[in-house]
Design a protein around this motif. Structure first.
Motif, PDB file in Angstrom:
ATOM      1  N   GLU A  93      -8.910  -9.962 -11.166  1.00 30.27           N
ATOM      2  CA  GLU A  93      -8.255  -8.874 -10.441  1.00 30.27           C
ATOM      3  C   GLU A  93      -7.811  -7.735 -11.337  1.00 30.27           C
ATOM      4  N   PHE A  94      -7.386  -8.092 -12.516  1.00 30.13           N
ATOM      5  CA  PHE A  94      -6.804  -7.098 -13.420  1.00 30.13           C
ATOM      6  C   PHE A  94      -7.679  -7.021 -14.660  1.00 30.13           C
ATOM      7  N   ILE A 113      -7.550   0.494 -13.695  1.00 33.20           N
ATOM      8  CA  ILE A 113      -7.440  -0.941 -13.444  1.00 33.20           C
ATOM      9  C   ILE A 113      -8.558  -1.333 -12.487  1.00 33.20           C
ATOM     10  N   PRO A 161      -2.774 -10.351 -10.984  1.00 34.29           N
ATOM     11  CA  PRO A 161      -1.545  -9.566 -10.919  1.00 34.29           C
ATOM     12  C   PRO A 161      -1.462  -8.610  -9.725  1.00 34.29           C
ATOM     13  N   LEU A 162      -2.591  -8.068  -9.277  1.00 34.91           N
ATOM     14  CA  LEU A 162      -2.510  -7.108  -8.168  1.00 34.91           C
ATOM     15  C   LEU A 162      -2.038  -7.806  -6.900  1.00 34.91           C
ATOM     16  N   SER A 163      -2.545  -9.012  -6.667  1.00 39.73           N
ATOM     17  CA  SER A 163      -2.107  -9.785  -5.504  1.00 39.73           C
ATOM     18  C   SER A 163      -0.651 -10.200  -5.672  1.00 39.73           C
ATOM     19  N   VAL A 164      -0.287 -10.578  -6.888  1.00 42.15           N
ATOM     20  CA  VAL A 164       1.093 -10.993  -7.144  1.00 42.15           C
ATOM     21  C   VAL A 164       2.054  -9.842  -6.833  1.00 42.15           C
ATOM     22  N   GLN A 196       1.751  -7.470  -4.819  1.00 48.06           N
ATOM     23  CA  GLN A 196       1.867  -7.209  -3.388  1.00 48.06           C
ATOM     24  C   GLN A 196       2.651  -8.309  -2.666  1.00 48.06           C
ATOM     25  N   VAL A 225      -1.941  -1.798 -18.558  1.00 46.14           N
ATOM     26  CA  VAL A 225      -0.749  -2.619 -18.286  1.00 46.14           C
ATOM     27  C   VAL A 225       0.392  -1.705 -17.821  1.00 46.14           C
ATOM     28  N   ARG A 259       0.072   1.054 -16.226  1.00 46.94           N
ATOM     29  CA  ARG A 259      -0.227   1.416 -14.826  1.00 46.94           C
ATOM     30  C   ARG A 259       0.205   0.305 -13.880  1.00 46.94           C
ATOM     31  N   LEU A 260       0.018  -0.925 -14.322  1.00 46.82           N
ATOM     32  CA  LEU A 260       0.396  -2.073 -13.499  1.00 46.82           C
ATOM     33  C   LEU A 260       1.910  -2.048 -13.242  1.00 46.82           C
ATOM     34  N   LEU A 284       2.673   0.617 -10.802  1.00 47.70           N
ATOM     35  CA  LEU A 284       2.307   0.210  -9.443  1.00 47.70           C
ATOM     36  C   LEU A 284       3.424  -0.620  -8.816  1.00 47.70           C
ATOM     37  N   ARG A 288       6.139   1.597  -7.727  1.00 48.21           N
ATOM     38  CA  ARG A 288       5.742   2.352  -6.521  1.00 48.21           C
ATOM     39  C   ARG A 288       5.751   1.483  -5.279  1.00 48.21           C
ATOM     40  N   LEU A 289       5.481   0.201  -5.457  1.00 45.70           N
ATOM     41  CA  LEU A 289       5.493  -0.715  -4.316  1.00 45.70           C
ATOM     42  C   LEU A 289       6.915  -1.107  -3.933  1.00 45.70           C
TER      43      LEU A 289
END
Lengths: 278, 677
Positions: A11-12, A20, B570-573, B575, B609, B611-612, B615, B618-619
């Motif tokens: 995913e990352f 990303i 991490p993107l799913s985490v 969210q 990282v 950017r993560l 994100l 921002r969420l």
């Protein structure tokens, strides 16, 4: 066959294109690069794999008596070390899964990258996925460039970005170290260079194999001929053999793993090519 | 780094100075017998300081190090408690004392003594005793500095008696305050918004033409100096000491206040690579991407900070809890991650813990067989959570009188707004805020367990009720296949509403019921997402749970996916863990994400990282802990600790030396999910 077999979704992903990205690893590859670090990506079919770390050697995974890992082995391993590598997806299911992260990927200037294995080896699935994602996700392909040029052209028209491997320019050497000729690859590279699709060339630096002055000169010269002024070099990582035990194979490269790969920046500089070592 | 800083650093890292310390073993029971409760504490402080000798290292400019390892002790007649661990986990008001100087403070105390009625006399006298004792210690340091430490000698001619004239003098004053408060047995005191309250001194020096690099040297010496005595600070494990700073964040006018001194703190921390002070970064919608980049460079160093908190969520949440906006906007982070108010707050943000997996598990065992569908089960779980909230609040209100918040502490009260003004000790609820926080441990494990029951027992009907309960009772002995099916159910961290909705419901019940309920000190209760050490301690008493967790195994640390969950990444985490309105559950407790250290190997990886992190903010996530970790290195450090004397890791709300952690903590860090990239 429209469905695809995927062996991993990362995913990352931070090194597979701009921003990303989520990288989808499609299973199966026609090449057999001696330095391949993803041996579980070579076979086209799903296969059972066993993580050797923590194995008790209790033999329960082989209780079927055939000497092979089976579905029963997954539940039988007391440490949960056996798993099926390779999951079948319909284009729609894969797209839906990736689209769940679309807004985050977009906000971070990224998208999806298809890697492998060799993603061009599942062309119907790949095309269908790329079509479904059009306008919703930035689409990249990480490829060896090995496929029939007509097909490459068709895929290219569906892409926003390409990461293209150049390994060896000498055809005999290419055949020896990867198992296939590089004629399609070089032809496809020219197609890519002439297209308007942004791309980056990546060169794996394998000690004594691809990092020779002769090979890198040939690569640099090819890049200049095609108006390319930037390339990324990936030095060989001694961890490359790490996953062979998992698929029940030995890792036996004939080159010297312990020799530091040469990046020869002066050589690239002479051809006016900026390089970055990843 | 200058040679002077380097010297101080090497003295610290050799740790030889620890062998020079003495044990006083002072029993003062006989002397305090006739004293009132304020004077007992003040007297112990006075005796403690009188026995301290000036410790000055070569080239030293800051000073104030512990000579004695132990506190003088007495037994409290009320409850038999042996003094030694006082109130804390707050951010003192350094600013006010710095700007006044202790001579003026002493004058103010005496003035109050003259004008207030006699009920305040005892407290004010005790307070005066502590300030006089503290000043006497500073004067002894000055004498000791006279011969070989001219700069410190000069500084101590001004501070702490009078306000600092320079950034350097302000740093000496700060170290003096930190040292004396710790000598008063106050624990987990944070340094707070150092970049805000020290800014006037820093700016004045720059305006006077002092070079920035000279100020960096001073800051580095100050930072090194606060690391010397951390082995003597009380905490659950070494490193758990509360010495953190909070950088950036909105000012009173709602503008981002990250400034050049904030930057200087980041630079000093990155150059020194020490555990203390830990860095919390306050970020918000105005935060430039460059700050995330800088923070990620710091994460790369592997110390486990910065920890990020989101102003736009936290301030809103605190206001909803009843904090005044001007206080909420000034929030700091307590020893771990609880959001507190500096100066005027005497909250106990870590007082009680909702053990979510236990409540869910107990409910399953008691009620599952009687439930016909998931909704009925959920109703029972909701009832159980409300009942547990009641029990926990009752527990807090009962135990408070035996807790540190009931132990008089005149010297600490000097640093809490309202105490001197009212002539009252903080333990008399003189502070503006006296709230109690309730952690929420194991939210992901509990949500996963309910999701698994919902799917397997009620929807698929693939596992019988009795069958499940039997398997749990047997700790999955002989039911390995059933356990794998439970592990295969939806898990929090995959952006899957099937389980995320359950976590939302759990947090909603918990927070809406508990938030705002009155406590026994005139404050309220506040719900959070933290676990502190309970992810190990409480979990070690809880049998197997329906998420597939085996008996007594740890929960996730704070607000994170469970250790057994397979997560997409991490993107799913991000969210999954931002779906709930986090302003409703703002006691604190971060999402923790571990990222493999190879991701940080070049600028490109670092930018991604960063950017993560952006994100997540921002969420509308509330708090994030992101760690660079290399599992192989940790495993090697377990086997060969001698090779890694200075390996630092993030534990829960704080960082510690890996070698100094107990084995279960080491193992938990190794097991946490890694997202390899």
């Amino acid at each position: 066959m429209e469905n695809g077999i995927v062996f991993s979704i990362e995913e990352f992903a931070t090194f597979d294109g701009p921003g990303i990205r989520s990288t989808v690893f499609l299973k199966g590859c026609p090449l057999r690069c001696m330095w391949c670090h993803n041996p579980e990506g070579q076979e086209f079919d799903a296969q059972y794999v066993r993580n050797p770390n923590g194995c008790l050697h209790c033999g329960r995974c082989l209780s079927s008596g055939t000497g092979e890992l089976t579905q029963e082995s997954v539940g039988a391993c007391p440490r949960g070390l056996v798993r099926l590598c390779g999951e079948t997806y319909t284009p729609r299911a894969l797209t839906e899964r990736l689209l769940k992260n679309a807004s985050l990927l977009q906000a971070a200037g990224g998208g999806v990258t298809f890697s492998g294995g060799e993603p061009l080896s599942q062309p119907v699935f790949l095309k269908r996925c790329l079509d479904l994602m059009e306008g919703k996700l930035h689409r990249a392909l990480q490829t060896s460039g090995y496929c029939e040029p007509t097909l490459f052209r068709e895929i290219l028209s569906r892409l926003d970005y390409v990461l293209f491997d150049l390994k060896l320019i000498d055809e005999a050497a290419h055949l020896h170290y990867t198992g296939v000729s590089n004629r399609w690859i070089l032809e496809n590279f020219t197609l890519l260079a002439k297209s308007r699709i942004p791309f980056v060339v990546r060169v794996p630096l394998i000690p004594g194999v691809t990092d020779t002055a002769e090979n890198l000169t040939s690569i640099a010269s090819l890049l200049r001929e095609n108006g390319v002024s930037y390339a990324e070099l990936l030095p060989y990582n001694k961890m490359a053999g790490g996953k062979y035990a998992m698929v029940g194979r030995d890792y036996t490269p004939t080159f010297d793993e312990h020799q530091a790969p040469a990046s020869r920046p002066e050589l690239f500089a002479a051809y006016g090519i900026d390089i970055k070592i990843l | 780094m200058t040679e002077r800083v380097q010297n101080l650093l090497s003295i610290l890292q050799k740790r030889e100075y620890r062998t020079w310390r003495v044990t006083n073993d002072l029993d003062i029971n006989a002397e305090i017998k006739h004293l009132d409760r304020y004077h007992r504490d003040a007297y112990r402080f006075k005796i403690m300081l009188e026995h301290e000798k000036a410790v000055l290292f070569e080239g030293e400019r800051i000073g104030f190090y512990r000579h004695a390892k132990d506190f003088p002790y007495y037994t409290r007649p009320e409850d038999g408690y042996i003094s030694g661990w006082g109130f804390g986990n707050l951010t003192p008001n350094y600013e006010r004392v710095l700007s006044q100087g202790l001579d003026a403070v002493l004058e103010e105390i005496r003035e109050k003594r003259r004008t207030m009625d006699a009920t305040h006399t005892s407290f004010l006298d005790a307070l005066e005793m502590t300030v006089v004792a503290a000043l006497a210690l500073a004067d002894r340091y000055r004498e000791a500095a006279k011969a070989a430490h001219p700069e410190l000698y000069g500084a101590l001619g001004q501070v702490p008696h009078k306000p600092p004239r320079s950034f350097y003098e302000a740093c000496v004053f700060m170290k003096f305050i930190i040292f004396t408060l710790r000598c008063n047995a106050n624990v987990h005191l944070t340094i707070g918004r150092f970049d805000q309250y020290m800014l006037p001194y820093y700016q004045a020096d720059l305006d006077r033409g002092v070079a920035r690099e000279d100020l960096l040297d001073i800051l580095e010496e100050f930072f090194v100096s606060v690391n010397f005595d951390t082995d003597l600070y009380q905490g659950m494990q070494q490193g758990d000491n509360g010495q953190s700073v909070v950088l950036g964040g909105y000012d009173a006018n709602g503008h981002d206040a990250f400034n050049d001194l904030s930057m200087l703190c980041m630079e000093a921390s990155m150059e020194l690579n020490l555990i203390d002070p830990k860095i919390n970064l306050r970020v918000n919608k105005e935060t430039p991407f460059s700050l995330y980049l800088l923070g990620t460079h710091m994460t790369k160093q592997g110390l486990g900070f910065p920890q990020y908190s989101n102003d736009d969520v936290v301030i809103d949440g605190l206001v909803k809890l009843g904090y005044d906006y001007e206080d909420a906007v000034n929030y700091t982070v307590a020893a771990c991650w609880e959001f507190i108010i500096p100066g005027c707050g005497a909250d106990i943000p870590n007082f009680i813990t909702m053990n979510f997996p236990k409540v869910v598990n107990d409910t399953l065992h008691a009620e599952l067989e009687g439930c016909e569908n998931y909704d009925q089960l959920w109703e029972k779980v909701a009832q159980a959570i409300r009942a547990e909230c009641d029990a926990l609040m009752e527990e807090a209100n009962t135990k408070s009188q035996f807790s540190t918040c009931a132990r008089q502490s005149p010297y600490l009260s000097l640093y809490i707004d309202g105490c001197l003004e009212k002539g009252l000790d903080f333990s008399d609820a003189a502070a503006k805020y006296n709230n109690y926080g309730c952690h929420g441990a194991g939210i992901s494990n509990a949500a996963d367990a309910l999701a698994a029951v919902k799917k397997t027992v009620f929807e698929e009907k693939s596992i019988g009720k009795r069958e499940l309960l039997d398997a749990l009772e047997r700790n999955f002995e002989g039911c390995e296949e059933l356990r794998l099916r439970l592990l295969d159910c939806p898990k929090m961290g995959n952006n899957d509403d099937a389980v995320d909705d359950i976590s939302i419901a759990l947090m909603e019940i918990f927070s809406s019921y508990l938030n705002g309920k009155p406590n026994d000190r005139g404050g309220i209760f506040r719900a959070g997402t933290g676990s502190a050490m309970e992810y190990l301690l409480s979990a070690s008493k809880v049998p197997a749970t329906a998420d597939g967790r085996r008996a007594f195994e740890p929960y996730a640390s704070s607000f994170s996916p469970s250790l057994t969950a397979r997560v997409n990444g991490p993107l799913s985490v991000l969210q999954s863990f931002t779906k709930f309105d986090m302003t409703k559950i703002i006691n604190g407790g971060p999402l923790t994400i571990e990222i493999h250290d190879t991701t940080f190997r070049n600028e490109d990886g670092i930018e991604k990282v960063a950017r993560l992190v952006q994100l997540f903010i921002r969420l509308k996530g509330h708090q994030l802990q992101i760690n660079s970790i290399n599992r192989d290195r940790l495993l090697d450090a377990q086997k060969h600790p001698e090779k890694y004397p200075n390996l630092i890791v993030r534990v829960w709300g704080w960082s510690g030396y890996f070698n100094e952690l107990d084995l279960p903590y080491q193992n938990h860090i190794i097991r946490r999910a890694e997202f390899r990239a």
